[in-house]
Design an enzyme around this catalytic site. Structure first.
Site, PDB file in Angstrom:
ATOM      1  N   TYR A   9      -0.380  -0.843  10.172  1.00 19.39           N
ATOM      2  CA  TYR A   9      -0.577  -1.191   8.753  1.00 19.39           C
ATOM      3  C   TYR A   9       0.618  -0.735   7.908  1.00 19.39           C
ATOM      4  CZ  TYR A   9      -3.190  -1.333   4.283  1.00 19.39           C
ATOM      5  OH  TYR A   9      -3.627  -1.588   3.004  1.00 19.39           O
TER       6      TYR A   9
ATOM      7  N   SER B 261       0.852  -1.197   0.000  1.00 24.07           N
ATOM      8  CA  SER B 261       0.000   0.000   0.000  1.00 24.07           C
ATOM      9  C   SER B 261       0.880   1.236   0.000  1.00 24.07           C
ATOM     10  CB  SER B 261      -0.851  -0.014   1.269  1.00 24.07           C
ATOM     11  OG  SER B 261      -1.360   1.269   1.547  1.00 24.07           O
TER      12      SER B 261
END
Ligand SMILES: NC(=O)c1ccc[n+]([C@@H]2O[C@H](COP(=O)([O-])OP(=O)(O)OC[C@H]3O[C@@H](n4cnc5c(N)ncnc54)[C@H](O)[C@@H]3O)[C@@H](O)[C@H]2O)c1
Length: 275
Positions: A164, A151
């Protein structure tokens, strides 16, 4: 049909981007092992693949369960007698600023994004080594593909996502390391980092948005509408969030023969997003 005869494993394929990846790969001729921890959505993906004339089987379970990785790899070998493409896509976000983030919250996100792909790839190592040796002995060069999902949070950081972002950055290190270890087996190991793709993870967040059940936890997914507007008007040159099909197309590029000499790379699929 660029993936005719290939066997693909896709985690988290019951919804969102993972489902689109499974449908895309099957549409190009691959037989797909569809994983999701939620059985209903996994079955819906099987229906979507089959409705399009493709072949798929399910391997339901959490990628973080002990023994899952071995069961997943065995499903591909037992059902379709092959192991050509592995897409590590399953994941969830559980955001919070550092001072409010618990150990459990930090670790749960690392477990799904880092430990689970590591275990799946480790479980695939022996069969891949065996197949590659057989192919080399018969003078054939057969390329296999690993596509790990990262990401822009992992590449550029994102406030509220220390767990994350750490996990998605680790995915890049794992990708580059395995590209070096598995080159000898003709495995292309690459990474696709998504920008903002329209799924439940990036739905416009407001007071009425219901929390999502992920692995027995209630998580409030979504992005503030003002942030979506800023993304679309200032940060994403192509002017909008991506679709799941566009996201799947990025993964597909690393699965086709045209990428056989590309390994250890990260591409961002994000409409040119600045991060
Ligand atoms: N949507 C985005 O904008 C975006 C951006 C960057 C990266 N990503 C990454 O793309 C991947 C897919 O995200 P998405 O947006 O499609 O999310 P999604 O929530 O729509 O789909 C994720 C799927 O993974 C499954 N899953 C979650 N944890 C699992 C587990 N432990 N075992 C098995 N299945 C599990 C869920 O049940 C769900 O069906 C994730 O790795 C995510 O971090 C998404």
């Amino acid at each position: 049909m660029k993936l005719e005869g290939k066997v693909a494993l896709v985690t988290g394929a019951g919804r969102g981007i993972g489902r689109a990846i499974a449908v895309k790969l099957a549409g190009e001729g691959a037989r797909v092992v569809v994983n999701d921890m939620d059985e209903g959505p996994a079955r819906e993906t099987l229906d979507a693949v089959r409705a399009a004339g493709g072949l798929a089987t399910a391997c339901v379970g959490s990628v973080t369960e002990a023994g899952f990785a071995e069961r997943f790899v065995a499903t591909a070998l037992d059902t379709y007698d092959g192991l050509d493409i592995i897409v590590n896509n399953a994941g969830f976000t559980w955001d919070g600023v550092i001072q409010k983030m618990t150990d459990e919250q930090f670790q749960a996100v690392l477990d799904v994004h880092v430990t689970a792909p590591f275990r799946i790839l480790r479980a695939a190592a022996e069969p891949i080594r065996r197949l590659a040796k057989e192919e080399a002995a018969s003078g054939r060069e057969v390329f296999r593909k690993v596509v790990n999902i990262s990401s822009v949070s992992g590449l550029g950081g994102n406030a509220g996502q220390i767990n994350y972002a750490a996990g998605k950055a680790a995915v890049v290190g794992m990708t580059k390391t395995l590209a070096k270890e598995w080159g000898r087996y003709k495995v292309n190991v690459n990474c696709v980092a998504f920008g903002f793709i329209q799924t439940r993870m990036t739905q416009p967040l407001d007071i009425s948005t219901a929390p999502v059940q992920v692995a027995g936890r209630e998580i409030r997914y979504g992005v503030q509408p003002a942030q979506i507007e800023a993304l679309e008007t200032q940060q994403i040159p192509l002017g909008r969030l991506g679709t799941v099909e566009e996201a799947a197309n990025g993964v597909y590029l690393f699965c086709i023969p045209e990428s056989d000499y590309i390994s250890g790379q990260v591409i961002t699929v994000g409409g040119g997003i600045r991060f």
